[in-house]
Design a protein around this motif. Structure first.
Motif, mmCIF file in Angstrom:
data_model
loop_
_atom_site.group_PDB
_atom_site.id
_atom_site.type_symbol
_atom_site.label_atom_id
_atom_site.label_comp_id
_atom_site.label_asym_id
_atom_site.label_seq_id
_atom_site.Cartn_x
_atom_site.Cartn_y
_atom_site.Cartn_z
ATOM 1 N N LEU A 96 0.841 -1.203 0.000
ATOM 2 C CA LEU A 96 0.000 0.000 0.000
ATOM 3 C C LEU A 96 0.869 1.243 0.000
ATOM 4 C CD1 LEU A 96 -2.599 1.649 0.269
ATOM 5 C CD2 LEU A 96 -2.593 1.101 2.730
ATOM 6 N N GLU A 97 1.882 1.256 0.837
ATOM 7 C CA GLU A 97 2.785 2.406 0.885
ATOM 8 C C GLU A 97 3.489 2.598 -0.460
ATOM 9 O OE1 GLU A 97 5.663 4.217 4.198
ATOM 10 O OE2 GLU A 97 6.225 2.186 3.556
ATOM 11 N N ALA A 98 3.938 1.518 -1.074
ATOM 12 C CA ALA A 98 4.600 1.608 -2.379
ATOM 13 C C ALA A 98 3.632 2.140 -3.438
ATOM 14 C CB ALA A 98 5.156 0.246 -2.788
ATOM 15 N N ALA A 99 2.386 1.693 -3.416
ATOM 16 C CA ALA A 99 1.386 2.180 -4.366
ATOM 17 C C ALA A 99 1.122 3.673 -4.160
ATOM 18 C CB ALA A 99 0.093 1.375 -4.242
ATOM 19 N N LEU A 100 1.057 4.102 -2.906
ATOM 20 C CA LEU A 100 0.882 5.537 -2.626
ATOM 21 C C LEU A 100 2.071 6.345 -3.132
ATOM 22 C CD1 LEU A 100 -0.618 5.425 0.964
ATOM 23 C CD2 LEU A 100 -1.693 6.512 -1.016
ATOM 24 N N ASP A 101 3.272 5.825 -2.935
ATOM 25 C CA ASP A 101 4.471 6.516 -3.429
ATOM 26 C C ASP A 101 4.435 6.639 -4.948
ATOM 27 O OD1 ASP A 101 5.382 6.703 -0.815
ATOM 28 O OD2 ASP A 101 6.811 5.030 -1.015
ATOM 29 N N ARG A 102 4.075 5.569 -5.644
ATOM 30 C CA ARG A 102 4.000 5.612 -7.103
ATOM 31 C C ARG A 102 2.904 6.564 -7.552
ATOM 32 N NH1 ARG A 102 4.568 -0.029 -6.253
ATOM 33 N NH2 ARG A 102 2.346 -0.295 -6.719
ATOM 34 N N TYR A 103 1.758 6.546 -6.862
ATOM 35 C CA TYR A 103 0.651 7.446 -7.199
ATOM 36 C C TYR A 103 1.067 8.902 -7.006
ATOM 37 C CZ TYR A 103 -3.913 9.643 -7.343
ATOM 38 O OH TYR A 103 -4.973 10.463 -7.669
ATOM 39 N N HIS A 104 1.800 9.156 -5.946
ATOM 40 C CA HIS A 104 2.262 10.521 -5.672
ATOM 41 C C HIS A 104 3.162 11.025 -6.805
ATOM 42 C CE1 HIS A 104 3.268 14.005 -3.245
ATOM 43 N NE2 HIS A 104 4.532 13.823 -3.597
ATOM 44 N N GLU A 105 4.027 10.162 -7.305
ATOM 45 C CA GLU A 105 4.940 10.520 -8.394
ATOM 46 C C GLU A 105 4.212 10.660 -9.723
ATOM 47 O OE1 GLU A 105 8.222 11.359 -8.238
ATOM 48 O OE2 GLU A 105 7.870 11.288 -6.063
ATOM 49 N N THR A 106 3.330 9.709 -10.014
ATOM 50 C CA THR A 106 2.615 9.702 -11.291
ATOM 51 C C THR A 106 1.200 9.196 -11.054
ATOM 52 O OG1 THR A 106 4.707 9.112 -12.355
ATOM 53 C CG2 THR A 106 2.719 8.906 -13.691
ATOM 54 N N PRO A 107 0.278 10.103 -10.732
ATOM 55 C CA PRO A 107 -1.101 9.671 -10.484
ATOM 56 C C PRO A 107 -1.675 8.936 -11.699
ATOM 57 C CG PRO A 107 -0.808 11.957 -9.821
ATOM 58 C CD PRO A 107 0.435 11.550 -10.570
ATOM 59 N N SER A 108 -2.265 7.772 -11.422
ATOM 60 C CA SER A 108 -2.863 6.999 -12.507
ATOM 61 C C SER A 108 -3.972 6.121 -11.948
ATOM 62 C CB SER A 108 -1.808 6.122 -13.194
ATOM 63 O OG SER A 108 -1.387 5.095 -12.320
ATOM 64 N N THR A 109 -4.836 5.699 -12.848
ATOM 65 C CA THR A 109 -5.900 4.776 -12.463
ATOM 66 C C THR A 109 -5.307 3.466 -11.952
ATOM 67 O OG1 THR A 109 -7.376 5.782 -14.075
ATOM 68 C CG2 THR A 109 -7.955 3.576 -13.303
ATOM 69 N N ARG A 110 -4.232 3.002 -12.583
ATOM 70 C CA ARG A 110 -3.592 1.746 -12.159
ATOM 71 C C ARG A 110 -3.135 1.839 -10.707
ATOM 72 N NH1 ARG A 110 -1.887 -2.573 -14.618
ATOM 73 N NH2 ARG A 110 -2.070 -1.654 -16.683
#
Length: 183
Positions: A96-110
């Motif tokens: 979950l934390e990794a997904a939040l970090d990726r979303y923060h960098e590049t928000p995406s539906t994935r």
């Protein structure tokens, strides 16, 4: 309050956290923005309160005594059940934390999907885990451990609680804040 009663009470608090997590996920599905700071607060609570505080008492005290005194049934229940689920919960939180970090960098539906999947996976796992502990593990310990061992567990848990007093209070304050918004 006995240590087992205290752990059941902590489960009630963790269930509030799980409700907040589910409701935050539903908000995303309903088109609301990803509340990154709230999810990070939920991660902090999962790690500090559910894992270090609550699971810490189970792993370091209760489960240790159960495996030492109750034979292969307890050993299998703890080592191949409860501890595996604790580790799976930690994995969901890391992901979950990794997904939040990726979303923060590049928000995406994935990444929204990954946030929801890991958060909901954690909530579902812990919900079932709590039910098993409340209905099976704790009652097995309470009826099967010798009274002097139960008293020793109570003493160790009380010392654990005294040492974690400030951290527990901070966690419960954060939980109250999240519950006002999500529960």
């Amino acid at each position: 309050m006995s240590s087992i009663d205290l752990m059941i009470h902590e489960h009630d608090n963790i269930l509030v956290l799980l409700s907040c997590i589910r409701n935050a996920c539903c908000g995303i599905l309903e088109g609301q923005p990803v509340e990154e700071s709230d999810f990070r607060d939920m991660i902090q609570l999962a790690r500090s309160y559910a894992d270090r505080h609550h699971h810490g008492k189970e792993e370091q005290i209760l489960f240790r005594e159960m495996t030492a005194h109750l034979g292969s049934t307890a050993n299998n229940l703890i080592r191949h059940g409860m501890l595996v689920e604790h580790d799976l919960g930690r994995l969901h939180i890391r992901e979950l934390e990794a997904a939040l970090d990726r979303y923060h960098e590049t928000p995406s539906t994935r990444e929204k999907l990954n946030i929801i999947a890991e958060a909901a996976g954690y909530a579902s796992l812990l919900q079932r885990h709590i039910e098993k502990e409340n209905e099976v593990v704790y009652s097995f310990a309470a009826r099967s451990l010798p009274q002097e061992v139960l008293e020793q567990i109570d003493q160790e848990v009380q010392l654990f609680e005294e040492q974690a007093d400030v951290q527990r209070a901070d966690s419960l304050q954060l939980l109250s804040k999240l519950a006002k918004k999500y529960a």
